[in-house]
Design an enzyme around this catalytic site. Structure first.
Site, PDB file in Angstrom:
ATOM      1  N   GLU A 174      18.507 -17.171   4.461  1.00 40.72           N
ATOM      2  CA  GLU A 174      17.109 -16.916   4.506  1.00 40.72           C
ATOM      3  C   GLU A 174      16.265 -18.243   4.061  1.00 40.72           C
ATOM      4  OE1 GLU A 174      19.460 -15.319   2.795  1.00 40.72           O
ATOM      5  OE2 GLU A 174      18.743 -13.230   2.059  1.00 40.72           O
ATOM      6  N   CYS A 193      15.838 -15.526  -2.671  1.00 39.86           N
ATOM      7  CA  CYS A 193      15.349 -15.363  -1.314  1.00 39.86           C
ATOM      8  C   CYS A 193      14.176 -14.311  -1.127  1.00 39.86           C
ATOM      9  CB  CYS A 193      16.578 -14.956  -0.322  1.00 39.86           C
ATOM     10  SG  CYS A 193      17.969 -16.396  -0.361  1.00 39.86           S
ATOM     11  N   CYS A 243      18.570 -11.588  -1.930  1.00 46.34           N
ATOM     12  CA  CYS A 243      18.396 -11.937  -3.479  1.00 46.34           C
ATOM     13  C   CYS A 243      17.350 -12.227  -4.145  1.00 46.34           C
ATOM     14  CB  CYS A 243      19.601 -13.076  -3.904  1.00 46.34           C
ATOM     15  SG  CYS A 243      18.931 -14.544  -3.385  1.00 46.34           S
ATOM     16  N   HIS A 253      21.015 -20.398   1.161  1.00 51.02           N
ATOM     17  CA  HIS A 253      21.326 -19.122   1.673  1.00 51.02           C
ATOM     18  C   HIS A 253      20.672 -18.980   2.910  1.00 51.02           C
ATOM     19  CE1 HIS A 253      21.667 -16.710  -2.527  1.00 51.02           C
ATOM     20  NE2 HIS A 253      22.280 -17.993  -2.566  1.00 51.02           N
TER      21      HIS A 253
END
Length: 155
Positions: free
Chosen positions: A61, A92, A89, A59
């Site tokens: 992040e 993250c 999420c 992701h």
């Protein structure tokens, strides 16, 4: 929870990464992230790279947290701010807390998987030893529009 000038500038950087991802018409959801150092300077920025790297943890992040830790030579990113176009999420949010960033700034809410105040509020969970400040809604409409366009194209 005031927006800082460098929050808006950094969100512009993260949003540019998200828009570039959208224009590339790849399979990754176009979410952009940037990490600011304690002086408010962008250390690194990225977009989601899950499909590109065949890595479920890639992701935006996590990609910037990894890069910043390597750049700084330290897994503790104290004093730093994580800026992301979409509410993080659980994975993250957990990574941000474990990296000990001081602040998490995001644009659009993520009603399906958000873990910074919408579906879950992991970053403010009292059981954590480190709880970063959370700032929501920076350039929310622009950030949300990129994700909405991505999913509209897929339907």
């Amino acid at each position: 929870m005031q927006f800082r000038p460098d929050d808006v500038a950094a969100m512009g950087v993260a949003l540019e990464y998200a828009r570039e991802s959208l224009l590339a018409e790849g399979e990754d959801v176009p979410v952009g992230a940037a990490l600011l150092d304690p002086a408010g300077e962008v250390v690194c920025a990225s977009t989601n790279r899950r499909e590109e790297l065949t890595d479920p943890t890639a992701h935006a992040e996590v990609v910037v947290l990894r890069e910043a830790a390597l750049t700084r030579g330290d897994t503790h990113l104290s004093g730093c701010t994580l800026v992301v176009t979409l509410e993080p999420c659980p994975m993250c949010a957990g990574a941000a807390a474990l990296a000990r960033v001081d602040r998490v700034v995001f644009g659009a809410w993520n009603p399906d998987y958000g873990a910074a105040g919408s579906t879950w509020d992991l970053l403010r969970d009292r059981r954590l030893t480190h709880r970063p400040e959370v700032v929501a809604g920076v350039m929310a409409e622009e950030c949300g529009a990129v994700v909405k366009e991505f999913f509209a194209r897929r339907r």
